[in-house]
Design a protein around this motif. Structure first.
Motif, PDB file in Angstrom:
ATOM      1  N   PHE A  22       0.858  -1.185   0.000  1.00 56.18           N
ATOM      2  CA  PHE A  22       0.000   0.000   0.000  1.00 56.18           C
ATOM      3  C   PHE A  22       0.892   1.232   0.000  1.00 56.18           C
ATOM      4  O   PHE A  22       1.906   1.257   0.702  1.00 56.18           O
ATOM      5  N   TYR A  24       1.874   5.506  -1.712  1.00 58.70           N
ATOM      6  CA  TYR A  24       1.591   6.784  -2.360  1.00 58.70           C
ATOM      7  C   TYR A  24       2.911   7.317  -2.894  1.00 58.70           C
ATOM      8  O   TYR A  24       3.851   7.505  -2.124  1.00 58.70           O
ATOM      9  N   THR A  47      -3.497   4.326  -2.020  1.00 54.94           N
ATOM     10  CA  THR A  47      -4.455   4.961  -1.113  1.00 54.94           C
ATOM     11  C   THR A  47      -4.507   6.438  -1.477  1.00 54.94           C
ATOM     12  O   THR A  47      -3.778   6.906  -2.341  1.00 54.94           O
ATOM     13  N   ARG A  48      -5.362   7.197  -0.788  1.00 48.95           N
ATOM     14  CA  ARG A  48      -5.431   8.617  -1.117  1.00 48.95           C
ATOM     15  C   ARG A  48      -4.804   9.480  -0.019  1.00 48.95           C
ATOM     16  O   ARG A  48      -4.975  10.689   0.015  1.00 48.95           O
ATOM     17  N   ALA A  52      -3.325   6.490   5.502  1.00 49.72           N
ATOM     18  CA  ALA A  52      -4.191   5.366   5.186  1.00 49.72           C
ATOM     19  C   ALA A  52      -3.392   4.192   4.621  1.00 49.72           C
ATOM     20  O   ALA A  52      -3.731   3.028   4.863  1.00 49.72           O
ATOM     21  N   ALA A  53      -2.326   4.495   3.878  1.00 49.55           N
ATOM     22  CA  ALA A  53      -1.497   3.414   3.336  1.00 49.55           C
ATOM     23  C   ALA A  53      -0.894   2.595   4.469  1.00 49.55           C
ATOM     24  O   ALA A  53      -0.885   1.360   4.440  1.00 49.55           O
ATOM     25  N   ALA A  56      -3.574   0.629   6.244  1.00 47.50           N
ATOM     26  CA  ALA A  56      -4.012  -0.499   5.412  1.00 47.50           C
ATOM     27  C   ALA A  56      -3.006  -1.645   5.522  1.00 47.50           C
ATOM     28  O   ALA A  56      -3.395  -2.814   5.674  1.00 47.50           O
ATOM     29  N   PRO A 422      -9.242   2.486   6.610  1.00 49.10           N
ATOM     30  CA  PRO A 422      -8.089   1.954   5.867  1.00 49.10           C
ATOM     31  C   PRO A 422      -7.651   0.574   6.362  1.00 49.10           C
ATOM     32  O   PRO A 422      -7.246  -0.261   5.545  1.00 49.10           O
ATOM     33  N   ASN A 449     -10.457   9.543   7.747  1.00 46.88           N
ATOM     34  CA  ASN A 449      -9.810   8.978   6.565  1.00 46.88           C
ATOM     35  C   ASN A 449     -10.847   8.692   5.483  1.00 46.88           C
ATOM     36  O   ASN A 449     -10.774   7.691   4.772  1.00 46.88           O
ATOM     37  N   GLU A 452     -10.605   7.514   1.697  1.00 40.80           N
ATOM     38  CA  GLU A 452     -10.330   6.137   1.266  1.00 40.80           C
ATOM     39  C   GLU A 452     -11.520   5.473   0.587  1.00 40.80           C
ATOM     40  O   GLU A 452     -11.417   4.360   0.065  1.00 40.80           O
ATOM     41  N   THR A 455     -10.273   4.951  -2.797  1.00 39.38           N
ATOM     42  CA  THR A 455      -9.388   3.783  -2.906  1.00 39.38           C
ATOM     43  C   THR A 455     -10.196   2.493  -2.985  1.00 39.38           C
ATOM     44  O   THR A 455      -9.954   1.627  -3.829  1.00 39.38           O
TER      45      THR A 455
END
Lengths: 565, 156
Positions: A22, A24, A47-48, A52-53, A56, A422, A449, A452, A455
């Motif tokens: 995950f 960015y 992810t956005r 969150a990445a 996740a 996430p 978040n 997401e 995503t």
């Protein structure tokens, strides 16, 4: 083999068996993203937001037991990842985060998007690296995965300057690590184990105090067997929900600030606490001087620093829960007499009859606890449940019938709002689409978040978010009601987005629920839609999480109900 | 709870960040550092840190365990039987009674190490407590500057 640093990163990820990363992209990590583009051995989910990445990757790790991997760029990319690292660190989640860094020649010059990533993350990672040459990169990557998953697991950051990912070097991924300074102890000391068994056999009121370490150690089955063989009752911490199984007759419930009466009384009156992978958190012990006054303590933990940190321990055992319990079992099978604890079990059963975990349901308004119970009835063992932080989290821990470890995923140690969604995305990727993943959240947490949605929609990740909407930051509101004379400072969330439209604007499904019937239908529709969904449930605004041990109060002094004065 | 003074030796990998990891641990967890010295161990890739700290027994135990938990930590030595020494450098004006200063220094395993046109520098190496006494005694000669090294220690 000759290859670039960026290729080495990809090769290491593949060698470690990671199927999804995950992340960015951004300037300093672009070399690695270029290699990701060229390969198809693992999947990358964009992810956005970097936070969150990392959440996740964390949810993926907690749901599967494998190491989660997240990737971010330097500077703000990295600082956005810090909350994710701290969350994983607090709950001992195995994770490797790879961050780009400005080129070596720019380090220390306040370069564009430069930040001291290892300096910032030192206090919230198990270990971290700033890679200083292409020669050390393969070894560092190998060590990072090893350190993340071994001993007491935790997140490891690998910060790689851009020129190193662009440089060509010789790649040979080491088979094993050589770390003379890092040797986790798994086995447990023979003599201490024998003494602990003796203490169990001679105790009258023992209690199994089960923590998240049991989940990390994959020791659930053995711990159930330990309870079964000895007939010793058990309490679970927030992190250990699911270890014993909700229907297990020996399970009293959750212990601590929002634990049930019999669990907290069991801890208070026990003569022996058998702690398995728990760490006597302040949310469990309440006022320390009043905690477990009559009990000797057996503390099994793979982290020696946890033992004796908060309470004095009579039988310290440094080791892996699974290994230690496995070694205790034959001895207990031979020596333990389950009848010995019959009186104790009766006392605790009586406590449970006296003050069972309950709430008063209503026909006029949906009670949040009802939603959780209903989800439990409808989905039960099938679903993986994540949550955010606050009242909904506690109600879920109290009322959802968790049947197995790794079914319940939440930010227990750090208490990170915005974690649930996430993490649910990561969990869904980890367990596959045949399992239903539900994030039980609040109208406060979900917005932290909410991006997401995109995503999840883009990647067809059908996470269902059940928003227990009380138009409040509920837990803070509850404390304001109890302890701040109802001065609801900045907790009223009456101004809200249109949840249904919000979900649909991002490519998901939205449902507004105002009755029990609507809830059942919305849940079924959401499952059938196989799309990310928001189920916005209007619940009783002023419902409180009870019982409650006020912060700093004694564990046995529970607030069982709240009467409005 | 009683706060005790403790000398802790930490053997760590001699690598980047390691001092920051150790000092950050003390700062982050609210432990005291009275002194900290560090230098490489000859013919090895390890460094030896000597840390003097104070705290209750529980805190000292936690410090030891938390230090050990750091990945680059090889060994933590914490017990009563430590031989410890500290060094101090003191600068005096040249006008002071040099013979008296010289005599004082020799009482504390020291001597004059540097003389300039308007100052002299002396050193002494001894137990921390005796170094404190030495500084007290030296105060009557109007010291211009005092630099203590912090403690180094070795297991007996």
């Amino acid at each position: 083999m000759k290859m670039s640093g960026a290729q080495m990163v990809c090769e290491a990820i593949i060698a470690e068996g990671v199927d999804t990363v995950f992340g960015y992209p951004g300037g300093a990590i672009m070399n690695v993203y270029d290699e990701i583009y060229k390969q198809n051995a693992f999947k990358h989910i964009l992810t956005r937001h970097e936070q969150a990445a990392v959440h996740a990757a964390d949810g993926y790790a907690r749901a599967t037991g494998r190491v989660g991997v997240a990737m971010v760029t330097s500077g703000p990319g990295f600082t956005n990842a810090v909350t994710g690292l701290a969350t994983a660190y607090a709950d001992s989640v195995p994770m490797v985060v790879i961050s780009g860094q400005v080129p070596l020649s720019l380090i220390g010059t306040d370069g564009f998007q430069e930040v001291d990533a290892v300096g910032i993350s030192r206090a919230c990672t198990k270990h971290n690296y700033l890679v200083r040459s292409i020669e050390e990169l393969p070894r560092v990557l190998k060590e990072a995965f090893y350190i993340a998953r071994s001993g007491r697991p935790g997140p490891v950051l690998v910060d790689i300057p851009k020129d190193i990912t662009g440089e060509i070097g010789n790649f040979e991924y080491p088979d094993k690590v050589d770390l003379p300074t890092y040797k986790p102890r798994y086995k447990g000391n023979d003599r201490q184990i024998k003494k602990a068994v003796e203490a169990i056999v001679t105790s009258k009121k023992p209690i199994l105090y089960i923590g998240g370490g049991t989940v990390l150690s994959e020791a659930s089955e053995l711990v159930r067997e330990l309870a079964e063989v000895t007939q010793i009752p058990a309490v679970e911490t927030l992190m250990a929900r699911g270890v014993m199984g909700a229907s297990n007759p020996l399970l009293l419930g959750m212990v601590g600030m929002h634990g049930n009466y019999s669990s907290n009384m069991a801890m208070s009156e026990a003569d022996l606490i058998i702690s398995l992978g728990a760490r006597f958190d302040d949310r469990v012990t309440g006022k320390l001087s009043e905690f477990a006054k009559y009990a000797d303590v057996i503390h099994v933990d793979i982290d020696p620093a946890n033992i004796g940190k908060i309470v004095d321990v009579d039988y310290p055992i440094v080791g892996d829960i699974k290994t230690v319990v496995h070694r205790m079992l034959p001895m207990l099978r031979e020596k333990a007499n389950p009848d010995r604890y019959q009186v104790w079990r009766n006392i605790l059963a009586r406590y449970d009859e006296l003050h069972p975990l309950s709430y008063s349901d209503s026909d006029e308004v949906i009670k949040p606890q009802w939603v959780i119970e209903r989800l439990g009835q409808l989905l039960g063992e099938k679903a993986v449940i994540t949550s955010d932080v606050g009242q909904h989290q506690m109600w879920t821990a109290q009322f959802y019938p968790f049947d197995r470890p790794r079914q319940w995923i939440n930010s227990g140690g750090l208490g990170t709002m915005g974690y649930g969604f996430p993490a649910a995305i990561g969990a869904q990727v980890g367990v596959g689409d045949e399992k239903i993943v539900v994030n039980i959240t609040g109208d406060g947490s979900i917005l932290m978040n909410v991006q997401e949605l995109v995503t999840a929609a883009e990647n067809n990740i059908p996470v269902i978010n059940v928003i227990l909407n009380n138009h409040f930051l509920g837990m803070v509101r509850q404390w304001q009601t109890f302890f701040y004379d109802k001065r609801y400072s900045e907790t009223d969330l009456s101004f809200q987005p249109n949840w249904k439209l919000l979900a649909e604007a991002c490519g998901g499904k939205g449902f507004d629920v105002e009755s029990k019937e609507q809830f059942d239908k919305a849940l079924q529709d959401a499952i059938d839609a196989k799309k990310v969904a928001f189920i916005n449930v209007a619940v009783d605004r002023f419902e409180n999480v009870l019982p409650m041990v006020p912060a700093g109060g004694a564990l046995y002094n529970m607030m069982l109900e709240h009467k409005d004065k | 709870m009683d706060r005790v003074r403790r000398v802790i030796s930490v053997i760590v990998a001699n690598e980047a960040q390691v001092l920051a990891r150790v000092s950050g641990l003390f700062a982050g967890r609210g432990y005291n550092i009275d002194s900290l010295t560090v230098a490489p161990i000859p013919d090895s890739d390890l460094s030896h840190m000597t840390i003097v700290t104070r705290g209750s027994q529980r805190v000292i135990e936690q410090i030891t365990k938390q230090l050990h938990k750091l990945i680059p930590t090889f060994k933590v030595i914490e017990h009563d039987e430590m031989v410890e020494k500290e060094m101090v450098l003191i600068k005096f004006p040249i006008e002071e009674k040099l013979a008296d200063i010289q005599a004082l220094c020799s009482a504390y395993n020291g001597g004059i190490v540097n003389v300039g046109s308007n100052m002299i520098i002396v050193m002494a190496a001894d137990d921390s407590k005796r170094i404190t006494h030495f500084i007290e005694a030296a105060n009557r000669y109007h010291p211009i500057e005092i630099v203590r090294s912090g403690v180094v220690a070795m297991e007996r």
